[in-house]
Design an enzyme around this catalytic site. Structure first.
Site: not given
Ligand code: XMP
Length: 531
Positions: A59, A86-87, A174, A176, A232, A376
């Protein structure tokens, strides 16, 4: 899955991270179900539906800054494994009595990480020295009691820490982000070894899950769905007809504003391939009358939306009249980004606003939103698994008001015919070009491939000459853009030969067109559509 009480889930507590959704994606890519929740989520909700593991995101704030998001310490006492990035690491440290001094030296981009000489399940199967991705100013100065430091970089002495007995883990970097070379391995270690999860969240398990939930929710009641032919609503239709068969009625309103071949395809798929009730409403004349003489874009959109609900409610009423039994449920194709973006609160918080929506004439439907937890591309993968044709699953974005907003000025049946035919040529030729690029590069979104492409019919005529005849006819504008998310776009640098072929085909094959132009405007300042 709609209530998420069947599949083990990993919650990502969002502290305003740039990478919040990305963490959720990475976990899902490892076949574990994950949801983003806001840091100020009601803790009782989390306790009531206990996650299998928790990730604390990064963050932008400084932990001691006024108004900085805080962590309810009870998240760390649930007895489920927690991993902070991180944060998320800093807030874990400060909540448990560590310190996070403000430093002058930040660390941004790749960093060389060295593991400490301690056992760490999180770093298992990763080398002693490795490259990680950093993006921070503050960092942990002293770890809370019971924690050990597990890695450092030249700038950040405490780049990772853990307290295995309490199953608490944290990294300043990070994992990710792809640039963290062993990030995926760390996520796997956390999910499969530490949290003991299984990689069981697959398309087939999602279908089973949604089927069971929908059957339970619906019982023997009726469900109605407005099927537009978009990705969708088509996937919802396929999924629900798989789950509840003829209890579902799909209402497909052909407003005459779709592209060439689309109404026929929708009808074929949902009458031949799937087992739902399919109601086809030919409303072309009705829409043409409602739109006659209207050239203001907003007015057009409004008329098209209002007409749809008129037609749809008339069909719902017919359905009730048929056996006297009311239609209890309305299915909708809401997807996860809609849920996250409508307030960036936790998914579970948003749900409450959606339970019941009022409609005119005192009609009420309860909502069924079977895709509300899916991104999506997961929706597309689900559609493909259910057997929907590629053309439907990978359909380009197409405005709800359809070709009406690609005809500048008033809409007539004649103009619709011209645009539909020209658009079919644009799509056919650029489809072939994209396919050829795919064959060459093996990458569907290769740098030169085109993201969205269509034809526009402006409200002018110009002079031309065909054979020995002077003509006074419409031009067609080709719009073809490269984009990732439609927020920004650049006009596609199509090869001249391709543009030449499209141009000569349109003028030769589409009656009423004598000129073709190419739109070379990016977004911004232009938009992708013309209206
Ligand atoms: P603009 O024209 O704003 O379009 O750059 C961005 C993306 O959104 C699509 N678009 C729509 N999609 N209903 C939709 O579902 C609409 O009314 C609508 N208007 C624009 C457009 O095709 C592009 O991909």
């Amino acid at each position: 899955m709609q209530e998420n009480n069947r599949v083990p889930r990993v919650i990502v507590v969002d502290f305003g991270a740039q990478y919040g959704q990305l963490i959720t994606r990475r976990i899902r890519d490892l076949n574990v179900y994950s949801e983003l929740v806001s840091h100020d989520v009601d803790f009782a909700e989390i306790e009531a539906d206990l996650p299998a593991a928790i990730v604390l995101s990064g963050g932008p704030a400084s932990v001691y800054a006024e108004g900085a998001p805080t962590l309810d310490s009870r998240f760390l006492e649930l007895g489920v494994p927690v991993l902070g990035f991180c944060y998320g690491m800093q807030v874990m440290a400060s909540t448990l009595g560590g310190t996070v001094p403000q430093t002058d030296i930040g660390e941004y981009g790749p960093a060389e990480l060295t593991r400490c000489d301690v056992e760490s399940q999180l770093f298992c199967d990763t080398p002693l020295e490795q490259t990680v991705w950093m993006s921070h100013r503050d960092s942990v100065g002293s770890v809370p009691a019971g924690f050990v430091v597990t890695a450092s970089t030249p700038t950040t002495a405490i780049a990772a820490m853990e307290c295995p007995s309490r199953q608490l883990y944290a990294t300043q970097f990070h994992p990710e982000v792809h640039h963290t070379v062993y990030g995926n391995q760390m996520l796997k270690n956390f999910l499969f070894d530490i949290a003991k999860l299984e990689a069981s969240w697959t398309m087939n398990s999602i279908i089973d899950e949604i089927t069971a939930t929908v059957r339970e929710q619906v019982g023997d009641e009726k469900v109605i769905l407005g099927l537009s032919g978009g990705v969708d609503s088509s996937v919802v239709a396929a999924l629900l007809s798989h789950a509840i068969g003829k209890q579902l009625t799909c209402v497909f309103v052909n407003h005459g504003l779709m592209r060439k071949g689309e109404p026929e395809e929708v009808e074929r798929v949902f009458t031949k391939q799937f087992d739902a009730n399919f109601v086809y409403v030919d409303a072309r004349e009705q829409y043409a009358q409602a739109l006659a003489g209207v050239s203001d874009p907003e007015q057009k959109r409004k008329i098209i939306g209002t007409e749809f609900w008129h037609v749809f409610f008339a069909e719902a009423a017919k359905l009730e009249a048929a056996d006297g039994k009311p239609v209890k449920f309305l299915a909708q194709g809401t997807i996860y980004p809609d849920v996250i973006e409508s307030g960036s609160k936790s998914a579970s918080k948003i749900k409450s606003h959606h339970n019941l929506i009022p409609f005119p004439d005192g009609v009420h439907f309860e909502l069924i939103e079977p895709l509300r937890n899916l991104f999506k591309d997961e929706v597309r993968a689900l559609g493909a698994t259910l057997g929907l044709p590629e053309s439907m699953v990978y359909r380009q974005p197409f405005p709800g008001p359809g070709l009406a907003v690609r005809i500048i000025g008033d809409v007539t049946l004649e103009k619709l015919e011209i645009l539909r035919n020209a658009d079919a040529i644009v799509r056919e030729e650029i489809d072939a070009y994209n396919h050829q690029l795919f064959e060459q590069t093996g990458v569907r979104d290769s740098e030169r491939s085109v993201w969205q492409y269509f034809a526009v019919l402006p409200d002018i005529r110009s002079v031309g000459v065909m054979g020995d005849e002077r003509t006074y006819a419409h031009p067609i504008i080709i719009r073809a853009v490269e984009s990732r998310d439609a927020m920004t776009a650049d006009w596609a640098r199509l090869p001249h030969e391709l543009l030449a072929k499209i141009s000569s085909r349109i003028v030769a094959e589409v009656e009423g067109v004598n000129r073709v132009a190419y739109d070379i405007t990016s977004k911004p300042p232009g938009t992708i559509e013309w209206e």
